[in-house]
Design a protein around this motif. Structure first.
Motif, PDB file in Angstrom:
ATOM      1  N   PRO A 207     -29.090  28.297  -2.375  1.00 58.96           N
ATOM      2  CA  PRO A 207     -30.008  27.163  -2.559  1.00 58.96           C
ATOM      3  C   PRO A 207     -29.291  25.837  -2.301  1.00 58.96           C
ATOM      4  N   ASP A 208     -30.070  24.823  -1.963  1.00 59.04           N
ATOM      5  CA  ASP A 208     -29.512  23.487  -1.781  1.00 59.04           C
ATOM      6  C   ASP A 208     -28.961  22.980  -3.108  1.00 59.04           C
ATOM      7  N   MET A 209     -27.951  22.124  -3.010  1.00 60.00           N
ATOM      8  CA  MET A 209     -27.388  21.513  -4.196  1.00 60.00           C
ATOM      9  C   MET A 209     -28.262  20.340  -4.603  1.00 60.00           C
ATOM     10  N   VAL A 210     -28.541  20.246  -5.892  1.00 57.20           N
ATOM     11  CA  VAL A 210     -29.301  19.134  -6.458  1.00 57.20           C
ATOM     12  C   VAL A 210     -28.499  18.582  -7.633  1.00 57.20           C
TER      13      VAL A 210
ATOM     14  N   ARG B  61     -24.388  13.485 -14.127  1.00 51.58           N
ATOM     15  CA  ARG B  61     -25.274  14.499 -13.554  1.00 51.58           C
ATOM     16  C   ARG B  61     -24.419  15.674 -13.115  1.00 51.58           C
ATOM     17  N   TRP B  62     -24.973  16.855 -13.231  1.00 50.13           N
ATOM     18  CA  TRP B  62     -24.275  18.049 -12.797  1.00 50.13           C
ATOM     19  C   TRP B  62     -24.775  18.461 -11.423  1.00 50.13           C
ATOM     20  N   MET B  63     -23.865  18.825 -10.561  1.00 48.97           N
ATOM     21  CA  MET B  63     -24.216  19.381  -9.258  1.00 48.97           C
ATOM     22  C   MET B  63     -24.599  20.844  -9.494  1.00 48.97           C
ATOM     23  N   TRP B  64     -25.742  21.233  -8.946  1.00 40.30           N
ATOM     24  CA  TRP B  64     -26.299  22.546  -9.259  1.00 40.30           C
ATOM     25  C   TRP B  64     -26.873  23.183  -8.003  1.00 40.30           C
ATOM     26  N   ASP B  65     -26.451  24.391  -7.715  1.00 41.82           N
ATOM     27  CA  ASP B  65     -27.018  25.151  -6.592  1.00 41.82           C
ATOM     28  C   ASP B  65     -27.480  26.533  -7.045  1.00 41.82           C
ATOM     29  N   GLY B  66     -27.893  26.615  -8.299  1.00 45.73           N
ATOM     30  CA  GLY B  66     -28.187  27.880  -8.943  1.00 45.73           C
ATOM     31  C   GLY B  66     -27.097  28.204  -9.952  1.00 45.73           C
ATOM     32  N   ALA B  67     -25.981  27.493  -9.830  1.00 47.55           N
ATOM     33  CA  ALA B  67     -24.860  27.553 -10.770  1.00 47.55           C
ATOM     34  C   ALA B  67     -24.189  26.184 -10.762  1.00 47.55           C
TER      35      ALA B  67
END
Length: 187
Positions: free
Chosen positions: A2-5, A80-86
């Motif tokens: 997934p894209d990083m958000v 903010r945390w960088m998140w791509d499913g983890a």
């Protein structure tokens, strides 16, 4: 993948964050393991308070402890945390109300750190781009970021977001001294 958000730190993401800390990653490149252990202790004591402390746009939290153990007043800021499913890493933005200037004790407006197993995937570059949008919404005319001269990856991230080198300087003794580079990104 997934894209990083960017996500606001929340209980749903906390286990992944804790795993990163337990693996040896630290959100603080100066204090390293000490900072990771301190955060793990806070999470074990009161996870809700820990999460709330990461989103403090009114600077209501406790003073900030610098790497040498001294403290300074907290600035308004968000993490903010960088998140791509983890969990991928973190990015923080701090500012001083009414001005783009920062006190001498604050090295820059934005700082970031990606976990080693997610580096080289463009997460920091994308996260910085997204955080610049937050700075624009606050009316900031520019932001400053610092790094060490030997951190080519960080320089690349900053320059990819139109950062320009404005000075070489010596970090305060509270940060261990040493040469650093200050970049500015005009908004």
């Amino acid at each position: 993948m997934p894209d990083m958000v960017l996500v606001t730190p929340a209980a749903a993401h906390l286990d992944s964050y804790v795993q990163a800390l337990e693996t040896g990653w630290s959100p603080d490149s100066t204090r390293g393991r000490e900072a990771a252990d301190q955060q793990l202790a806070l999470i074990r004591t009161d996870p809700a308070a820990f999460l709330a402390s990461l989103d403090d746009p009114e600077a209501r939290g406790a003073p900030v402890e610098l790497p040498d153990g001294s403290t300074v007043p907290r600035l308004p800021g968000v993490i903010r945390w960088m998140w791509d499913g983890a969990f991928c890493g973190m990015i923080g933005f701090r500012w001083q109300a009414g001005t783009a200037e920062l006190p001498p004790s604050c090295l820059g407006h934005i700082g970031y750190n990606v976990v080693p197993w997610k580096r080289g995937q463009g997460h920091a570059t994308r996260a910085l781009s997204m955080m610049l949008g937050e700075a624009r919404r606050l009316g900031m005319p520019w932001v400053e970021l610092t790094t060490t001269p030997d951190n080519a990856s960080s320089r690349y991230v900053i320059e990819a977001n139109d950062g320009r080198l404005v000075e070489r300087f010596e970090k305060l003794p509270a940060y261990g001294g040493g040469e650093a580079l200050r970049f500015r990104i005009d908004l």
